[in-house]
Write an enzyme that holds these catalytic residues in place. Structure first.
Site, mmCIF file in Angstrom:
data_model
loop_
_atom_site.group_PDB
_atom_site.id
_atom_site.type_symbol
_atom_site.label_atom_id
_atom_site.label_comp_id
_atom_site.label_asym_id
_atom_site.label_seq_id
_atom_site.Cartn_x
_atom_site.Cartn_y
_atom_site.Cartn_z
ATOM 1 N N GLU A 73 0.937 -1.264 0.075
ATOM 2 C CA GLU A 73 0.038 0.083 0.152
ATOM 3 C C GLU A 73 0.851 1.207 -0.088
ATOM 4 O O GLU A 73 0.341 2.328 -0.405
ATOM 5 C CB GLU A 73 -0.908 -0.017 1.328
ATOM 6 C CG GLU A 73 -1.816 -1.115 1.121
ATOM 7 C CD GLU A 73 -2.765 -1.336 0.247
ATOM 8 O OE1 GLU A 73 -3.238 0.054 -0.325
ATOM 9 O OE2 GLU A 73 -3.245 -2.231 -0.455
ATOM 10 N N SER A 123 -46.490 -1.102 51.625
ATOM 11 C CA SER A 123 -45.862 -0.243 52.846
ATOM 12 C C SER A 123 -44.773 0.597 52.350
ATOM 13 O O SER A 123 -44.408 1.441 53.088
ATOM 14 C CB SER A 123 -45.604 -1.061 53.899
ATOM 15 O OG SER A 123 -46.771 -1.854 54.377
#
Length: 709
Positions: free
Chosen positions: A106, A392
């Protein structure tokens, strides 16, 4: 006919002089135009095509995304928002053969140029001219990184403009990063086919092992893919893949990236079609689920651009990874435990679900959230959506309203069977196990979770005042104006109930639950920040301290003593909750540093057992979460006593000042000026809230805020 005589003052200049004048004028304009063009070109270059260049800090902060990351409050990664088939690895884990293969193919002068390879550009130009077309590219590795990462959103720009911006970005990358840093990002970012990015993911996908184990032949195969990943992949055509691999091996030999013997051996290596497709491990967490939903809501509201997908985001959340994991484990184990204890329960058919919400009570930032016993992708989140009666666990709102209405912690209340007519029908709520305490203090009534005493207190205070107090603290669900509300008859969500407890724990200020602090893009730019909200007081610090003191008694000697049985020391306050037939069990508790609520029940309500209650089933899960997920030195601290609070010793049988000749006594807290003045020796037989200590009514119900997520 008259003959006109030319005026000497109007004669035209000679042609040569006029030409020189015009030429000079044109040169000035050309010079001005050139200067303007140079300024514009420089501005274009410095601004990356007038679109804005990433800063040096942004370039250094960027890493290839693994799917948009969710971070906890400490910067630890929780998981990926949208998984991407990529695994980032440091360059040190990438073999030299892989690095050499990519550089040879590359960008063979990668370590020699500064982002733009002018020699390579000229060589490619000549090659393309002689070939009569594009036969060789001139993009460097740095330019490819710039194009694939930083220009991905500018795909519709003209090619010339885009290529020039690519050159500019390449120079910026070279100035911000070292060569090795650029190569590392490139090797992790490059697309290599089959939806996989980066050399680590590709090695896992094609060869079934990590990139640090690849051979020279496999390194060449990886470097062969960027040219045309779908064409040269092993999955599609082995012959083409072999041809391309051998070409790469030849280039590597030409560039002296590998010795000839290794090349010959690599060319003889067999190629096999991959047997399985690699997929990165997906982290399942309720934290990820809730944040994904929060991001969707922000997009719908326009707070985040729809053009920025999840995989480009970095979310800084309020979660704590350790606490989140402990919460999920606590709910899974707790739900299994409740299933096992149900009467006639079938072990093979789990039905019980659970939820947990934990938050920083001072800010509302959610520390942990669990919406069920198992993570459900896109499923029903019970922590946010399940409307269940709190039983409760609602009573603290009743007792706070009583304290604001003139009651004190030592006010005597009657805990005996009670009956009243509701909508023409008799209603007689009983205490748990039908045990009654007779004349008891307000503290003991809440500690015992005495239903009969609570109903009498609520009747004295008035249900509307209790509703207003609960709404002011964060309950958004509609609460019924009925006597049974005092015992938790109104349905709420776990996130609501926990949020509404926060003022008890933080000195009286209402908070807004939230899960995200800020959102950044892949460059570290903040795209959204949670707006800072001023906390509004919904009770005085003195009232918050008094109700917290009452709730500490619930833990120390009431219905939540299982907290102490689990070995948790230090200050803890909270309240259990159990609904009719034991269909829902709750515990909401807090320490000086964390507030958390736990709920268990079935999606289709059913009894959790004849002896099901919050203390037996919900408290152990809460305690496990605190022990495993939130060990904090602050557990050994105490809540500070605010100014305006006094303590005196009172006789618990009369609520009056203690005396040596009376019965049991204890130190009790009072708002300044409200402590009893008479002696227990007077032994009064009735209880009446002192009208001179009555406080203004609770704040009006505020407008309902939007849902937090």
């Amino acid at each position: 006919m008259d003959t006109a005589i030319p005026d000497a003052g109007m004669s035209s200049p000679p042609p040569e002089r006029r030409l020189r004048w015009l030429r000079g004028r044109y040169m000035v304009w050309i010079g001005v135009a050139a200067i303007v063009a140079l300024i514009a070109a420089r501005a274009w270059w410095n601004s990356c095509g007038f679109a804005g260049c990433p800063t040096i800090e942004q370039l250094r902060a960027w890493q290839p995304t693994e799917g948009g990351m969710l971070f906890d409050r400490n910067g630890v990664i929780i998981g990926a928002l949208t998984p991407v088939k990529r695994l980032n690895v440091p360059l040190a884990r990438v073999p030299q053969s892989v690095r050499a293969a990519f550089i040879a193919v590359e960008d063979r002068r990668f370590y020699a140029h500064h982002g733009i390879d002018y020699r390579g550009f000229g060589r490619a130009l000549l090659s393309n001219v002689f070939a009569g077309g594009i036969s060789e590219g001139a993009s460097t590795i740095t330019m490819q990184l710039a194009r694939n990462v930083f220009l991905s959103r500018r795909i519709f720009e003209r090619s010339v403009n885009k290529k020039l911006v690519e050159l500019r970005l390449a120079t910026l990358l070279e100035s911000a990063l070292t060569k090795d840093e650029i190569l590392e990002r490139y090797l992790n970012a490059i697309y290599l086919g089959n939806g996989v990015f980066g050399v680590e993911g590709a090695a896992q996908d094609l060869f079934g092992h990590s990139v640090n184990e690849v051979t020279v032949a496999e390194a060449a195969m990886l470097a062969a893919l960027p040219k045309a990943p779908s064409v040269y992949t092993l999955r599609n055509n082995l012959a083409r893949a072999r041809t391309r691999r051998d070409i790469v091996l030849g280039i590597m030999a030409r560039e002296h990236a590998v010795d000839s013997a290794s090349v010959v051996a690599a060319m003889q290596a067999p190629l096999n079609r991959p047997k399985r497709e690699w997929k990165p491990a997906v982290v399942d967490s309720w934290a990820l689920e809730i944040v994904r939903g929060a991001i969707d809501s922000l997009r719908k509201a326009g707070a985040i651009s729809a053009a920025t997908p999840d995989w480009q985001l970095r979310v800084r959340s309020t979660f704590d990874l350790k606490a989140q994991r402990a919460a999920e484990q606590a709910i899974a184990a707790g739900a299994e435990n409740v299933d096992r204890k149900r009467d006639n329960a079938e072990a093979t058919s789990p039905k019980v679900q659970g939820a947990l919400v934990a938050m920083d009570q001072t800010t509302g930032g959610v520390i942990a959230l669990v919406g069920g016993r198992r993570v459900e992708r896109g499923g029903f989140n019970r922590a946010l959506r399940a409307q269940r009666q709190p039983g409760s666990a609602f009573k603290p709102f009743v007792y706070l309203a009583a304290l604001r209405h003139g009651f004190t912690t030592a006010t005597m209340v009657i805990d005996e069977p009670v009956e009243m007519i509701v909508r023409g029908e008799p209603w007689a709520p009983g205490n748990y196990d039908d045990e009654y305490g007779g004349r008891i203090t307000l503290r003991d009534a809440l500690t015992r979770s005495a239903n009969a005493a609570t109903v009498r207190v609520s009747a004295k205070v008035g249900i509307p005042l209790i509703v207003a107090q609960a709404n002011a603290q964060g309950i958004r669900s509609e609460l019924p104006n009925v006597p049974s509300l005092a015992l938790g008859a109104g349905a709420v969500t776990p996130i609501e109930l926990v949020t509404a407890y926060a003022p008890f724990a933080n000195g009286g200020r209402r908070v807004t639950a939230h899960v995200i602090d800020r959102i950044e893009d892949v460059f570290g730019t903040v795209v959204w920040t949670n707006p800072t909200r001023a906390l509004r007081s919904v009770m005085t610090p003195q009232d918050a301290f008094l109700i917290t003191s009452l709730l500490q008694s619930v833990v120390n000697r009431g219905t939540a003593t299982a907290v102490r049985d689990a070995g948790i020391q230090g200050p803890v306050a909270g309240k259990t909750g159990t609904t009719n037939d034991g269909a829902d069990v709750w515990f909401v508790g807090f320490t000086p540093t964390i507030l958390a609520g736990v709920w268990f029940g079935a999606d289709t309500p059913l009894s959790l057992g004849s002896d099901a209650n919050g203390g037996r089933l919900a408290v152990p899960a809460w305690a496990r979460f605190i022990k495993d997920g939130w060990h904090s030195p602050a557990l050994d601290s105490v809540w500070a006593t605010p100014a305006g609070i006094e303590s005196v010793r009172v006789d618990i049988t009369t609520g009056k000042l203690a005396s040596n000749i009376c019965g049991a006594s204890r130190m009790e807290f009072f708002r300044a000026g409200t402590a009893p003045t008479g002696s227990c020796e007077d032994d009064p037989r009735r209880w009446v809230p002192r009208p001179d200590t009555a406080l203004p009514p609770a704040p009006p119900v505020p407008p309902a805020p939007p849902p937090p997520f």
